[in-house]
Design a protein around this motif. Structure first.
Motif, PDB file in Angstrom:
ATOM      1  N   ASP A 112       0.839  -1.195   0.000  1.00  0.00           N
ATOM      2  CA  ASP A 112       0.000   0.000   0.000  1.00  0.00           C
ATOM      3  C   ASP A 112       0.878   1.249   0.000  1.00  0.00           C
ATOM      4  N   GLU A 163       2.068   5.237   0.731  1.00  0.00           N
ATOM      5  CA  GLU A 163       2.029   6.045   1.951  1.00  0.00           C
ATOM      6  C   GLU A 163       1.579   7.464   1.589  1.00  0.00           C
ATOM      7  N   THR A 218       0.894  10.045   3.317  1.00  0.00           N
ATOM      8  CA  THR A 218       1.484  11.156   4.073  1.00  0.00           C
ATOM      9  C   THR A 218       2.876  11.502   3.603  1.00  0.00           C
ATOM     10  N   LEU A 247       7.675   3.593  -2.915  1.00  0.00           N
ATOM     11  CA  LEU A 247       7.773   2.218  -2.436  1.00  0.00           C
ATOM     12  C   LEU A 247       7.924   1.261  -3.609  1.00  0.00           C
ATOM     13  N   VAL A 285      11.574   0.294   4.806  1.00  0.00           N
ATOM     14  CA  VAL A 285      10.484   0.892   5.566  1.00  0.00           C
ATOM     15  C   VAL A 285       9.656  -0.199   6.217  1.00  0.00           C
ATOM     16  N   ARG A 296       5.952  -0.884   8.926  1.00  0.00           N
ATOM     17  CA  ARG A 296       4.818  -0.425   9.713  1.00  0.00           C
ATOM     18  C   ARG A 296       4.300  -1.602  10.523  1.00  0.00           C
ATOM     19  N   THR A 350      -1.600  -2.236   9.243  1.00  0.00           N
ATOM     20  CA  THR A 350      -2.055  -1.517   8.048  1.00  0.00           C
ATOM     21  C   THR A 350      -2.627  -0.143   8.360  1.00  0.00           C
ATOM     22  N   THR A 403      -1.083   2.045  10.368  1.00  0.00           N
ATOM     23  CA  THR A 403       0.035   2.897  10.783  1.00  0.00           C
ATOM     24  C   THR A 403       0.823   3.340   9.559  1.00  0.00           C
ATOM     25  N   PRO A 404       1.286   4.594   9.519  1.00  0.00           N
ATOM     26  CA  PRO A 404       2.063   5.052   8.361  1.00  0.00           C
ATOM     27  C   PRO A 404       3.387   4.299   8.222  1.00  0.00           C
ATOM     28  N   TRP A 405       3.862   4.203   6.979  1.00  0.00           N
ATOM     29  CA  TRP A 405       5.188   3.649   6.726  1.00  0.00           C
ATOM     30  C   TRP A 405       6.247   4.604   7.287  1.00  0.00           C
ATOM     31  N   ALA A 406       7.326   4.023   7.817  1.00  0.00           N
ATOM     32  CA  ALA A 406       8.459   4.805   8.316  1.00  0.00           C
ATOM     33  C   ALA A 406       9.721   3.970   8.133  1.00  0.00           C
ATOM     34  N   ALA A 408      12.093   9.151   4.686  1.00  0.00           N
ATOM     35  CA  ALA A 408      10.976   8.841   5.568  1.00  0.00           C
ATOM     36  C   ALA A 408      11.457   9.006   6.996  1.00  0.00           C
TER      37      ALA A 408
END
Length: 818
Positions: free
Chosen positions: A621, A623, A625, A631, A678, A680, A683, A685-688, A722
């Protein structure tokens, strides 16, 4: 056979064919036509070009019988032969008989006492008939010929090699593929079937063998003998075999489900000691095939040892003697089972055109895996099948021209490629799941019976399976046969509601495509739920289109769930689940984790972890934000399971992007310097950027990432910037949490032990990921003791998330509100 993707150099071919076979590590990747090197089909030009799948002659003439008198006394140099062809006209005004014959010297053609005129260009022998024939007229001609044969330059045809004169019925780099024409005049296609009378004259202690019943041996004097055979069942040219050498025989009889079968093994004297071991599981293979596909169609199960192989000639399978003493005994057993399976898939029923080669090779390969299941058990079978599927996902496109192909309509140059064999096999496993075991067996048996000694294509197979099963098989064929690639599925959410002593679980599933064109429809799916003791409950439902929803019953409140745990379908994902009881190394190579590095660093004494890893061959998925973060658009991993506090593991994954077919090429076309990992936790929670990894480049377009502390969640490669996942970066300490009572009615008590005094944030999320409650507490001395009022929450399952200072995630627990 390796996939036909590049030219084989003459030097490598000579190495292979002159003795390296018995010394090197044998590649048993494919069932038929075994070779250690790739082959490319190269069409001939000009007059030598023949039309693929030209069965028109079989619409005008029916060849009833070939009577071949083959003289091999000039052993190692040439053949001398005559072939009487009995045929019936299927159209009026037939005035010539066109026969395939490859670069042999034609001495004469007669009909009775009459010499016939003919035209011959080293490929096509056009025999002019003395009078025209009409529908139903039957006659015969005899062709006398001699010369040196022209085998396929890579594999197939008639040749002398290592003291053996023999033929293999398929030429891997020839057009068309059937190679009966290399030693007798014939209609060389997949559909024409005839009976055979074959006599072989040899000298110097050699004995000739052919398909069919052995009629006897005639002593011609001076050490010369003639051995004669009769094959009564209708047989295509490519399944007709002869071989001659200083052979010995081993005999047995097997009592199968439908009667007794004579077993004949023919080999060199040097093979006498190794053949029994190589064929020790032949009885089980026969039983496995009959269990799934019905009665054996012939009187004898025969294998004859030849320098090259394997080739499924009826009743007398050519088997490469260099593999008899291979250290890969499991591969030897699979090869034996694959070739035997062709007596059903390919011999009893074959394909009408090479474009549907999967019908015989895919089924033959899957049947070899059914032999595994029958002989060694279900777990062994699934492990081998997973390996096969992993190979398909990773290499089918690179092996077969850089793209994924539909099984039906495979390009001619990849007829004998990875798609045909391996993806064909994995698709047949999916068909088994679509139908269920009993219906799969009876439907496939009925297909063979309805097309006994004939040929079909994919559309006919679809229609006949639909008619027999009562299930519309267009969904399966549209999903897996007529389009390339794979479908994959993800669980969006699972919502629970109490139902007496059980739970109703509403499962929301999303379908995504991996190199496929259209979304799959009417696919049988299975979800598996696990309780805290790793007990499993399986539930089946149907999925169709992009989003699907189903409600199933579960006898306990699950701690974990996953799709396709028992590998009932080969999807666009690779997955593995293991139970770990102590620290140390572990293996999860099928999902792309490096076995050389995988290690459990910490495991609570007396506890166990259930680790589930999925390598998704679809895009993660995005991101929203972080619009500048790119990705991977091809794959990601998910790590989950039932993992106790104090569990800690490390692993390593690889990236490669030099070739357009490499998995990370699109992401890393400009090099690997900007690559990050990255993560998370779920699903919602944002990717970081993950904090616990180290990247090592290997050249400009490849490298590896070592994950020193692999936490549950989703992982993906990305390019760009990120934020660091501070939810785990600052503190990685065990958090002991006790949430009770569970289920709760009015209040949920939360006790926890933290590594130090700090403020903690408590959040409660519903099954859709929506925050339902929040609270901030102070854990003095690292002790948290609080109570949450949950009386106003609707009944259902919730997640309790405790985070420390700066958002460091400490624990995510589940509880039920009644």
């Amino acid at each position: 056979m390796h996939t036909p993707v590049r030219l084989l150099t003459t030097f490598l071919a000579l190495l292979f064919f002159t003795g390296l076979l018995a010394q090197r590590k044998h590649d048993l990747h494919f069932g038929s036509h075994i070779t250690d090197a790739p082959v490319i089909w190269k069409p001939r030009d000009g007059a030598e070009k023949m039309i693929p799948c030209d069965n028109s002659r079989s619409d005008s003439v029916d060849i009833l019988n070939y009577a071949i008198d083959l003289d091999l006394r000039d052993f190692g140099n040439s053949i001398t032969s005559n072939c009487t062809i009995t045929f019936t006209a299927k159209q009026d005004d037939l005035d010539f008989l066109p026969l395939d014959l490859l670069r042999l010297n034609v001495d004469s053609v007669i009909m009775g006492s009459n010499q016939l005129s003919y035209d011959y260009d080293d490929l096509l022998l056009n025999v002019h008939l003395p009078t025209t024939m009409n529908i139903g007229d039957t006659s015969d001609i005899t062709v006398f010929y001699h010369g040196q044969t022209t085998p396929d330059p890579f594999w197939g045809g008639f040749k002398y090699d290592q003291g053996v004169g023999y033929n293999l019925g398929i030429g891997l780099s020839s057009d068309p593929f059937p190679m009966g024409r290399s030693w007798y005049p014939c209609f060389d296609n997949f559909v024409e079937r005839s009976s055979y009378d074959i006599s072989i004259t040899t000298g110097n202690g050699r004995a000739g063998y052919a398909i069919g019943d052995f009629l006897g041996e005639e002593d011609l004097g001076n050490g010369d003998i003639k051995r004669s055979y009769r094959f009564n069942e209708p047989n295509p040219t490519y399944l007709t075999a002869v071989a001659a050498a200083n052979y010995i025989e081993q005999h047995d009889v097997h009592s199968g489900a439908y009667g007794d079968y004579a077993i004949l093994l023919v080999g060199r004297p040097a093979d006498a000691a190794t053949m029994p071991e190589a064929f020790k599981y032949l009885p089980q293979a026969i039983d496995a095939m009959e269990r799934w596909f019905g009665a054996y169609s012939y009187d004898q199960v025969g294998f004859i040892m030849t320098p090259q192989g394997a080739m499924e000639h009826s009743e007398l399978i050519a088997y490469p003697f260099g593999f008899l003493d291979s250290p890969d005994t499991l591969g030897i057993y699979r090869l034996m089972a694959h070739e035997l399976a062709h007596m059903w898939w390919g011999n009893t029923m074959t394909l009408s055109c090479p474009e549907n080669m999967w019908i015989k090779e895919g089924n033959g390969e899957y049947a070899a895996y059914l032999f595994y299941e029958y002989t060694f058990g279900r777990e062994f079978f699934i492990d081998r099948l997973k390996d096969k599927h992993a190979s398909v996902i990773r290499t089918a496109h690179t092996d077969d021209g850089g793209i994924y192909h539909p099984l039906s309509g495979i390009p001619q140059e990849y007829t004998y490629g990875t798609h045909t064999y391996d993806k064909g096999a994995t698709a047949m496993h999916n068909l088994r799941t679509y139908l269920g075991d009993d219906l799969f067996s009876s439907a496939m048996t009925s297909l063979l019976e309805a097309n006994r000694f004939s040929a079909i294509d994919a559309q006919q197979m679809q229609e006949q399976l639909t008619t027999f099963s009562g299930i519309d098989m267009s969904h399966f064929f549209n999903n897996w046969i007529y389009q390339p690639g794979f479908a994959s599925y993800e669980i969006d959410s699972v919502l629970y509601e109490p139902n007496g002593n059980e739970w109703n679980a509403t499962v929301h599933v999303q379908q995504k495509l991996s190199n496929a064109i259209t979304l799959h429809t009417n696919t049988p799916m299975e979800i598996t739920f696990f309780d805290e003791n790793f007990n499993a409950h399986h539930a089946q439902f149907m999925v169709s289109g992009e989003f699907s929803e189903a409600t199933v019953s579960v006898p306990f409140l699950p701690k974990f769930f996953t799709l396709n745990d028992r590998h009932l379908l080969n999807l666009g994902r690779l997955q593995d689940r293991i139970t770990i009881k102590e620290a140390g190394d572990f293996s999860l190579s099928d999902v792309g984790l490096d076995n050389a590095v995988n290690e459990v660093l910490e495991m609570p004494a007396g506890d166990s972890a259930m680790l589930n890893v999925i390598h998704h061959y679809i895009a993660p998925d995005p991101e929203p934000t972080l619009p500048e973060l790119q990705l991977s658009n091809t794959h990601y991993w998910s790590v989950g399971g039932i993992i106790p506090g104090g569990f800690k593991m490390k692993s390593r994954v690889f990236f490669q992007s030099a070739s357009p077919t490499d998995l990370d090429h699109d992401l890393l076309q400009n090099g690997t310097d900007d690559l990050i990992l990255v993560w998370r936790p779920n699903t919602t929670t944002p990717w970081a950027e993950y904090p616990y990894y180290a990247k090592q480049n290997i050249g400009s377009f490849a490298g590896r990432i070592t994950i020193d502390d692999m936490l549950p969640g989703e992982y993906a490669f990305a390019v760009g910037d990120a934020p660091i996942a501070t939810s785990v970066a600052d503190v990685r300490q065990d958090l002991i949490v006790d949430a009770f009572p569970n289920p709760s009615v009015d209040f949920l008590n939360v006790n926890a032990v933290l590594p130090a005094s700090m403020d903690v944030h408590i959040s409660v999320y519903d099954a859709l990921g929506q925050r339902a409650l929040t609270s901030t507490e102070n854990a003095l001395g690292g002790q948290l003791n609080t109570s949450l009022d949950v009386s106003d929450l609707p009944s259902g399952i919730y997640s309790l998330e405790i985070t420390g200072e700066e958002g460091a995630i400490r624990s995510v627990e589940q509880f039920v509100k009644k």
